[in-house]
Design an enzyme around this catalytic site. Structure first.
Site, PDB file in Angstrom:
ATOM      1  CG  ASP A  20      15.164  -5.190  -2.620  1.00 45.36           C
ATOM      2  OD1 ASP A  20      15.727  -6.271  -2.849  1.00 45.36           O
ATOM      3  OD2 ASP A  20      15.239  -4.198  -3.382  1.00 45.36           O
ATOM      4  CE1 TYR A  39      17.736   0.525  -5.811  1.00 43.81           C
ATOM      5  CE2 TYR A  39      16.746  -0.461  -3.885  1.00 43.81           C
ATOM      6  CZ  TYR A  39      16.960  -0.449  -5.247  1.00 43.81           C
ATOM      7  OH  TYR A  39      16.370  -1.420  -6.029  1.00 43.81           O
ATOM      8  CG  HIS A  81      21.256  -3.126  -8.817  1.00 43.65           C
ATOM      9  ND1 HIS A  81      21.244  -2.166  -7.829  1.00 43.65           N
ATOM     10  CD2 HIS A  81      20.030  -3.081  -9.371  1.00 43.65           C
ATOM     11  CE1 HIS A  81      20.055  -1.585  -7.803  1.00 43.65           C
ATOM     12  NE2 HIS A  81      19.308  -2.116  -8.722  1.00 43.65           N
ATOM     13  CG  ASN A 140      17.407  -5.589 -13.560  1.00 38.64           C
ATOM     14  OD1 ASN A 140      16.202  -5.570 -13.721  1.00 38.64           O
ATOM     15  ND2 ASN A 140      18.018  -4.867 -12.620  1.00 38.64           N
ATOM     16  CE  LYS A 200      17.968  -4.988  -5.463  1.00 38.12           C
ATOM     17  NZ  LYS A 200      17.486  -3.846  -4.692  1.00 38.12           N
TER      18      LYS A 200
HETATM   19  N1  LIG Z   1      16.591  -4.527  -9.051  1.00 37.71           N
HETATM   20  C1  LIG Z   1      16.188  -3.467  -9.704  1.00 37.71           C
HETATM   21  O1  LIG Z   1      16.754  -3.079 -10.750  1.00 37.71           O
HETATM   22  C2  LIG Z   1      15.030  -2.692  -9.175  1.00 37.71           C
HETATM   23  C3  LIG Z   1      14.439  -1.669  -9.947  1.00 37.71           C
HETATM   24  C4  LIG Z   1      13.341  -0.979  -9.431  1.00 37.71           C
HETATM   25  C5  LIG Z   1      12.852  -1.324  -8.163  1.00 37.71           C
HETATM   26  N2  LIG Z   1      13.448  -2.309  -7.424  1.00 37.71           N
HETATM   27  C6  LIG Z   1      12.945  -2.693  -6.076  1.00 37.71           C
HETATM   28  O2  LIG Z   1      11.533  -2.869  -6.159  1.00 37.71           O
HETATM   29  C7  LIG Z   1      10.900  -2.050  -5.160  1.00 37.71           C
HETATM   30  C8  LIG Z   1       9.531  -1.661  -5.607  1.00 37.71           C
HETATM   31  O3  LIG Z   1       9.562  -0.900  -6.825  1.00 37.71           O
HETATM   32  P1  LIG Z   1       8.882   0.528  -6.940  1.00 37.71           P
HETATM   33  O4  LIG Z   1       8.892   1.186  -5.659  1.00 37.71           O
HETATM   34  O5  LIG Z   1       9.569   1.299  -7.947  1.00 37.71           O
HETATM   35  O6  LIG Z   1       7.403   0.193  -7.472  1.00 37.71           O
HETATM   36  P2  LIG Z   1       6.117  -0.462  -6.812  1.00 37.71           P
HETATM   37  O7  LIG Z   1       6.395  -1.070  -5.496  1.00 37.71           O
HETATM   38  O8  LIG Z   1       5.531  -1.280  -7.892  1.00 37.71           O
HETATM   39  O9  LIG Z   1       5.165   0.818  -6.613  1.00 37.71           O
HETATM   40  C9  LIG Z   1       5.442   1.774  -5.644  1.00 37.71           C
HETATM   41  C10 LIG Z   1       4.373   2.846  -5.743  1.00 37.71           C
HETATM   42  O10 LIG Z   1       3.104   2.315  -5.322  1.00 37.71           O
HETATM   43  C11 LIG Z   1       2.581   3.098  -4.261  1.00 37.71           C
HETATM   44  N3  LIG Z   1       1.922   2.215  -3.304  1.00 37.71           N
HETATM   45  C12 LIG Z   1       2.485   1.240  -2.552  1.00 37.71           C
HETATM   46  N4  LIG Z   1       1.548   0.648  -1.786  1.00 37.71           N
HETATM   47  C13 LIG Z   1       0.371   1.274  -2.054  1.00 37.71           C
HETATM   48  C14 LIG Z   1      -0.956   1.117  -1.563  1.00 37.71           C
HETATM   49  N5  LIG Z   1      -1.266   0.175  -0.640  1.00 37.71           N
HETATM   50  N6  LIG Z   1      -1.929   1.929  -2.055  1.00 37.71           N
HETATM   51  C15 LIG Z   1      -1.627   2.866  -2.992  1.00 37.71           C
HETATM   52  N7  LIG Z   1      -0.391   3.073  -3.480  1.00 37.71           N
HETATM   53  C16 LIG Z   1       0.607   2.267  -3.024  1.00 37.71           C
HETATM   54  C17 LIG Z   1       3.772   3.804  -3.633  1.00 37.71           C
HETATM   55  O11 LIG Z   1       3.398   5.047  -3.062  1.00 37.71           O
HETATM   56  P3  LIG Z   1       3.456   5.314  -1.441  1.00 37.71           P
HETATM   57  O12 LIG Z   1       4.903   5.369  -1.039  1.00 37.71           O
HETATM   58  O13 LIG Z   1       2.750   6.638  -1.332  1.00 37.71           O
HETATM   59  O14 LIG Z   1       2.709   4.219  -0.782  1.00 37.71           O
HETATM   60  C18 LIG Z   1       4.668   4.034  -4.859  1.00 37.71           C
HETATM   61  O15 LIG Z   1       4.260   5.193  -5.554  1.00 37.71           O
HETATM   62  C19 LIG Z   1      11.887  -0.885  -4.998  1.00 37.71           C
HETATM   63  O16 LIG Z   1      11.693  -0.137  -3.820  1.00 37.71           O
HETATM   64  C20 LIG Z   1      13.213  -1.620  -5.015  1.00 37.71           C
HETATM   65  O17 LIG Z   1      13.481  -2.202  -3.744  1.00 37.71           O
HETATM   66  C21 LIG Z   1      14.524  -2.990  -7.930  1.00 37.71           C
END
Ligand SMILES: NC(=O)c1ccc[n+]([C@@H]2O[C@H](COP(=O)([O-])OP(=O)(O)OC[C@H]3O[C@@H](n4cnc5c(N)ncnc54)[C@H](OP(=O)(O)O)[C@@H]3O)[C@@H](O)[C@H]2O)c1
Length: 285
Positions: A45, A50, A108, A137, A75
């Protein structure tokens, strides 16, 4: 290795994918995508905003995984909405990703010339350069404006979704309209208050899994697609190891009962509408 769920257009989407939001170091992005695909992930994704589409494309091409097994999402950002602008933006994403037809393109954010952008997305599906289209969203009110105008229905709505924010208004509407709920911030952005919630910690200890794996398993059993972000190869591998156990109905109910009304990201609509269509991200090389 991973379960998948049907989309309304007949395609299937695997339920755990890799998100690359904020992965702006191009080498780290490329190697994270490669590690994830080699570990068995299929959805990746990214987004125009990004600024890492080229690195994602390189990661896919260097992974050795056949392109037709990968489920690639990008997106369009509101600065690129409007029929002509969105057409050009889709061409830009196709060129930067350089991996052939894109499996899924999302709007997006629900602000700006959404309908003009949707027409360009529908045209891209007609032309075969995009396989599926969806939104991100979008609230119920946003979908109620889009759906009557859409010749091709959105297959997913990608929204903030985790045990502390279960989208109580939106989820029943998505189900009624055959739109898959895709979770961003599936781990609450790594929130310690979420990952230390007693219901999650107890289930983790009962199954010999980590709290992160329990939360991802909860997403799978609720029928969501989740796209946890990680650049750590050990985390990337662990996040896919959620298909060898199942949460019991009581464990699911305990997690369902965690606070449902705590979104981590809030931006007033007036601010989104004022800022997002004007802020044009510049893609990285
Ligand atoms: N459409 C939108 O508006 C929108 C908005 C925000 C995000 N997104 C999408 O959603 C994805 C995920 O969101 P996000 O990255 O913000 O939040 P998330 O996936 O909920 O959390 C990511 C965090 O968790 C940690 N993590 C992941 N796996 C882990 C594990 N096994 N053990 C411990 N920590 C772990 C990561 O650190 P490490 O890297 O150190 O593992 C990072 O700090 C984004 O990358 C993007 O593709 C979309």
């Amino acid at each position: 290795m991973t379960t998948s769920i049907p989309l309304s257009n007949g395609l299937r989407m695997p339920q755990i994918g890799l998100g690359v939001y904020l992965v702006s170091d191009v080498e780290v992005c490329e190697s994270s995508v490669r590690s994830a695909l080699q570990a068995g992930y299929r959805p990746i994704d990214t987004a125009f905003a990004y600024r890492n589409e080229r690195a994602v494309g390189r990661g896919i091409r260097s992974s050795g995984v056949p392109r037709d097994e990968v489920f690639l999402t990008t997106k369009l950002w509101p600065s690129e909405y409007g029929f002509e602008k969105s057409r050009a933006a889709l061409g830009g994403s196709l060129e930067r990703l350089d991996t052939g037809p894109i499996d899924l393109v999302l709007l997006h954010q629900p602000v700006g010339d959404v309908l003009g952008a949707w027409r360009a997305m529908e045209e891209a599906v007609d032309q075969g350069v995009v396989r599926s289209i969806g939104v991100s969203n979008f609230t119920v009110a946003d979908l109620e404006r889009l759906l009557p105008e859409a010749r091709i229905a959105p297959v997913v709505d990608q929204v903030e979704l985790h045990p502390h924010w279960q989208q109580p208004d939106l989820l029943p509407y998505l189900e009624e309209h055959g739109i898959v709920a895709e979770a961003w911030y599936p781990l609450g952005h790594g929130s310690t208050s979420l990952l230390s919630a007693p219901a999650i910690v107890a289930a983790a200890s009962a199954h010999g899994k980590s709290p992160v794996q329990v939360v991802l398993r909860w997403h799978v059993q609720r029928g969501f697609v989740a796209i946890p972000k990680s650049t750590n190869p050990a985390h990337i591998a662990a996040n896919l190891a959620v298909f060898d156990f199942a949460l019991t109905p009581a464990e699911m109910a305990g997690i369902d009962a965690l606070g449902k009304d705590r979104p981590m990201f809030r931006m007033p609509r007036w601010l989104m509408s004022a800022v997002m269509p004007l802020a044009r991200p510049r893609p990285l090389p």
